[in-house]
Design a protein around this motif. Structure first.
Motif, PDB file in Angstrom:
ATOM      1  N   VAL A 103       0.839  -1.199   0.000  1.00 20.44           N
ATOM      2  CA  VAL A 103       0.000   0.000   0.000  1.00 20.44           C
ATOM      3  C   VAL A 103       0.875   1.251   0.000  1.00 20.44           C
ATOM      4  N   THR A 104       1.969   1.204   0.732  1.00 19.52           N
ATOM      5  CA  THR A 104       2.891   2.343   0.772  1.00 19.52           C
ATOM      6  C   THR A 104       3.454   2.657  -0.611  1.00 19.52           C
ATOM      7  N   SER A 105       3.667   1.622  -1.438  1.00 23.87           N
ATOM      8  CA  SER A 105       4.185   1.853  -2.798  1.00 23.87           C
ATOM      9  C   SER A 105       3.219   2.713  -3.621  1.00 23.87           C
ATOM     10  N   LEU A 106       1.934   2.624  -3.306  1.00 24.21           N
ATOM     11  CA  LEU A 106       0.949   3.418  -4.026  1.00 24.21           C
ATOM     12  C   LEU A 106       1.133   4.902  -3.747  1.00 24.21           C
ATOM     13  N   PHE A 107       1.537   5.233  -2.527  1.00 25.05           N
ATOM     14  CA  PHE A 107       1.767   6.629  -2.182  1.00 25.05           C
ATOM     15  C   PHE A 107       2.879   7.217  -3.049  1.00 25.05           C
ATOM     16  N   PHE A 108       3.901   6.405  -3.323  1.00 22.70           N
ATOM     17  CA  PHE A 108       4.986   6.864  -4.188  1.00 22.70           C
ATOM     18  C   PHE A 108       4.492   7.071  -5.618  1.00 22.70           C
ATOM     19  N   LEU A 109       3.682   6.143  -6.105  1.00 25.51           N
ATOM     20  CA  LEU A 109       3.230   6.212  -7.498  1.00 25.51           C
ATOM     21  C   LEU A 109       2.327   7.416  -7.755  1.00 25.51           C
ATOM     22  N   TRP A 110       1.366   7.656  -6.854  1.00 22.85           N
ATOM     23  CA  TRP A 110       0.536   8.832  -7.124  1.00 22.85           C
ATOM     24  C   TRP A 110       1.289  10.129  -6.813  1.00 22.85           C
ATOM     25  N   GLY A 111       2.317  10.032  -5.972  1.00 25.68           N
ATOM     26  CA  GLY A 111       3.180  11.195  -5.771  1.00 25.68           C
ATOM     27  C   GLY A 111       3.937  11.551  -7.039  1.00 25.68           C
ATOM     28  N   SER A 152     -10.467  -2.441  -5.615  1.00 22.11           N
ATOM     29  CA  SER A 152     -10.492  -1.001  -5.864  1.00 22.11           C
ATOM     30  C   SER A 152      -9.102  -0.483  -6.199  1.00 22.11           C
ATOM     31  N   ILE A 153      -8.111  -0.988  -5.485  1.00 21.44           N
ATOM     32  CA  ILE A 153      -6.729  -0.579  -5.763  1.00 21.44           C
ATOM     33  C   ILE A 153      -6.313  -0.996  -7.171  1.00 21.44           C
ATOM     34  N   ILE A 154      -6.634  -2.215  -7.566  1.00 20.61           N
ATOM     35  CA  ILE A 154      -6.287  -2.691  -8.910  1.00 20.61           C
ATOM     36  C   ILE A 154      -6.981  -1.836  -9.972  1.00 20.61           C
ATOM     37  N   THR A 155      -8.261  -1.527  -9.753  1.00 21.04           N
ATOM     38  CA  THR A 155      -8.989  -0.676 -10.699  1.00 21.04           C
ATOM     39  C   THR A 155      -8.340   0.693 -10.814  1.00 21.04           C
ATOM     40  N   GLY A 156      -7.986   1.279  -9.671  1.00 18.69           N
ATOM     41  CA  GLY A 156      -7.342   2.589  -9.685  1.00 18.69           C
ATOM     42  C   GLY A 156      -6.034   2.579 -10.447  1.00 18.69           C
ATOM     43  N   LEU A 157      -5.245   1.536 -10.265  1.00 16.65           N
ATOM     44  CA  LEU A 157      -3.958   1.428 -10.973  1.00 16.65           C
ATOM     45  C   LEU A 157      -4.152   1.351 -12.483  1.00 16.65           C
ATOM     46  N   LEU A 158      -5.139   0.581 -12.929  1.00 13.42           N
ATOM     47  CA  LEU A 158      -5.362   0.410 -14.371  1.00 13.42           C
ATOM     48  C   LEU A 158      -5.916   1.685 -15.013  1.00 13.42           C
ATOM     49  N   THR A 216      -8.632   7.025  -2.154  1.00 12.09           N
ATOM     50  CA  THR A 216      -9.789   6.687  -1.328  1.00 12.09           C
ATOM     51  C   THR A 216      -9.614   5.310  -0.714  1.00 12.09           C
ATOM     52  N   SER A 217      -8.912   4.433  -1.411  1.00  9.51           N
ATOM     53  CA  SER A 217      -8.668   3.078  -0.902  1.00  9.51           C
ATOM     54  C   SER A 217      -7.486   3.040   0.055  1.00  9.51           C
ATOM     55  N   ALA A 218      -6.366   3.624  -0.367  1.00 10.34           N
ATOM     56  CA  ALA A 218      -5.110   3.424   0.363  1.00 10.34           C
ATOM     57  C   ALA A 218      -5.022   4.229   1.649  1.00 10.34           C
ATOM     58  N   ASN A 219      -5.551   5.457   1.674  1.00 12.28           N
ATOM     59  CA  ASN A 219      -5.440   6.274   2.894  1.00 12.28           C
ATOM     60  C   ASN A 219      -6.133   5.616   4.087  1.00 12.28           C
ATOM     61  N   PRO A 220      -7.421   5.256   3.990  1.00 11.85           N
ATOM     62  CA  PRO A 220      -8.039   4.597   5.155  1.00 11.85           C
ATOM     63  C   PRO A 220      -7.474   3.206   5.409  1.00 11.85           C
ATOM     64  N   TYR A 221      -7.065   2.500   4.331  1.00 11.72           N
ATOM     65  CA  TYR A 221      -6.523   1.152   4.519  1.00 11.72           C
ATOM     66  C   TYR A 221      -5.233   1.202   5.332  1.00 11.72           C
ATOM     67  N   ALA A 222      -4.402   2.224   5.060  1.00 10.58           N
ATOM     68  CA  ALA A 222      -3.158   2.366   5.825  1.00 10.58           C
ATOM     69  C   ALA A 222      -3.444   2.662   7.289  1.00 10.58           C
ATOM     70  N   THR A 223      -4.509   3.423   7.572  1.00 13.35           N
ATOM     71  CA  THR A 223      -4.802   3.777   8.961  1.00 13.35           C
ATOM     72  C   THR A 223      -5.298   2.590   9.768  1.00 13.35           C
ATOM     73  N   PHE A 259      -0.587  -6.809  -7.318  1.00 13.81           N
ATOM     74  CA  PHE A 259      -1.684  -6.760  -6.361  1.00 13.81           C
ATOM     75  C   PHE A 259      -2.700  -7.874  -6.608  1.00 13.81           C
ATOM     76  N   TYR A 260      -2.920  -8.185  -7.873  1.00 11.56           N
ATOM     77  CA  TYR A 260      -3.896  -9.224  -8.212  1.00 11.56           C
ATOM     78  C   TYR A 260      -3.498 -10.574  -7.604  1.00 11.56           C
TER      79      TYR A 260
END
Length: 433
Positions: A30-38, A92-98, A135-142, A224-225
């Motif tokens: 999940v942390t890797s997603l923060f880098f990608l959208w950054g 949701s994460i997979i959908t967001g990435l695609l 929307t997926s990763a922020n609450p999931y990390a918490t 992720f899949y």
């Protein structure tokens, strides 16, 4: 924060022997997603001055890059929350990435045709993918750990967003910015064929970075899949009644968090969107050097995230947020009224002190929402629309002041004043009847 829908899972994380270890890999992923959208967001800071030149835009038109991305957050926040409830965090994460990857690949036809509207559409698609991811990763990390450490966990994950803030400007400066700038008079004197070739070459430089980014996103989606992510669905027999989408705003601290997030994102995007222009105008730097200084700004932003995460072990999150706001206000005054290299130093300092604001506001806004966490998260993500509105206002103000970039920084200054109010008063948990 103790969401009812996650109580059993969090209890397991805290009490079961060795159970916390199985959450380590999901947290890393999940942390890797923060880098990608950054990377996506911080490449926008390169795109704004670059496409302003390649597509012959004024300041206000160039900020439509921000508008396209952040307006998508406003449009997609509610559908993203619904997607999570219906299909879960992993899908949701997979959908967001695609979706994110699809937008990145659209940069190829946009560059080939030098069509600004197509660039904006590609950025809107990217924004839709980013909304689903955030929307997926922020609450999931918490919720991947004890509730009392949710702010620290989210700040740690967000530190890698800060790493992207350093890496993206350097990548953009190397592969997107040409360092070649012509005055309006020189452009007018060019033969039509030479001018068209120059502008097309400038536009085409974005293709390779975005092809690589899109390919990486597809690979991460595949990863992720095939990976197992723990489900954070309710295991309670009792189901707490949830208020509607708007009635959740009876939590006054959430309402203030939404306002603070709106102005924070607006301030951050304003500062980075015009960083290269103010470095050129206020400090006399050339385009590429200004881009590298934006990378230093990103380094300070990243350092602020890690150092802020450390400070949160000893200082209440709302106290640290308030202190950082005061520092940002003072540095904005230097950026507005200072001269020479001191303007760049001030902006770098603002990057450091802005670093913890997004995740801290986010986690403070979700405190005590329990089963309303997903709805609150959607509101906080919708607030990111501030990044679509305030930079456009800043660009308009700069154009009205005859391209005086420094004058526009009054807007982020006012934003920090509002966030300071949230840090001192607005964060207090209180339900408005």
């Amino acid at each position: 924060m103790q969401p009812t829908s996650q109580t059993v899972d969090q209890h397991e994380i805290v009490t079961e022997k060795g159970s916390s270890k199985k959450y380590l890999l999901p947290f890393i992923l999940v942390t890797s997603l923060f880098f990608l959208w950054g990377m996506a967001h911080n490449l926008d800071s390169i795109l704004i001055p670059h496409l302003k030149k390649a597509c012959e835009l004024n300041n206000r038109q160039s900020t439509l890059i921000d508008t396209a991305v952040f307006f998508a957050y406003f449009i997609m926040a509610i559908p993203s929350g619904m997607l999570i409830k219906r299909f879960g965090y992993k899908n949701s994460i997979i959908t967001g990435l695609l979706v994110f990857a699809a937008g990145a690949f659209l940069f190829v036809p946009a560059a080939n045709t030098r069509t600004y509207e197509l660039f904006l559409f590609a950025l809107f698609v990217i924004g839709c993918g980013l909304t689903i991811l955030e929307t997926s990763a922020n609450p999931y990390a918490t919720i991947l750990g004890p509730p009392e450490s949710s702010s620290k966990r989210l700040n740690l994950a967000s530190s890698f967003n800060g790493l992207a803030a350093m890496v993206a400007p350097i990548v953009g400066s190397l592969f997107i910015l040409s360092g070649t700038n012509h005055t309006p008079e020189q452009m007018e004197a060019m033969p039509d064929a030479a001018r068209a070739a120059y502008l097309l070459e400038e536009a085409s430089s974005v293709k390779l970075p975005y092809i690589i980014l899109g390919s990486v996103l597809v690979l991460v989606a595949i990863l992720f899949y095939f990976m197992h992510l723990p489900s954070m669905k309710t295991q309670h027999e009792e189901v707490e009644e949830k208020p509607g989408f708007f009635s959740v705003l009876k939590f006054s601290h959430l309402s203030w968090a939404v306002a603070a997030q709106f102005f924070y994102v607006g301030a951050q995007v304003c500062i980075t969107s015009f960083f290269i222009r103010i470095a050129q105008q206020g400090a006399g730097l050339d385009e590429k050097t200004a881009g590298y200084y934006l990378g230093i700004y990103g380094f300070l932003f990243m350092a602020g995230r890690f150092i802020g995460t450390f400070f949160l072990k000893f200082i209440k999150d709302y106290v640290l947020l308030s202190i950082y706001c005061v520092c940002s206000i003072l540095l904005c005054l230097v950026a507005i009224y200072g001269t020479g290299v001191y303007v760049i130093y001030a902006l770098g300092g603002i990057g450091f002190f802005m670093s913890i604001m997004f995740p801290t506001i986010f986690s403070l806004g979700l405190v005590g929402l329990k089963s309303n966490t997903e709805t609150g998260s959607s509101w906080l993500v919708m607030a990111i629309v501030g990044g679509a509105i305030l930079p456009y206002g800043m660009g308009t103000l700069i154009d009205m002041n005859h391209d005086d970039i420094q004058s526009g920084y009054i807007i982020p200054l006012l934003c920090f004043v509002i966030i300071l109010y949230f840090g001192i008063f607005g964060h207090k948990v209180k339900v408005v009847k």
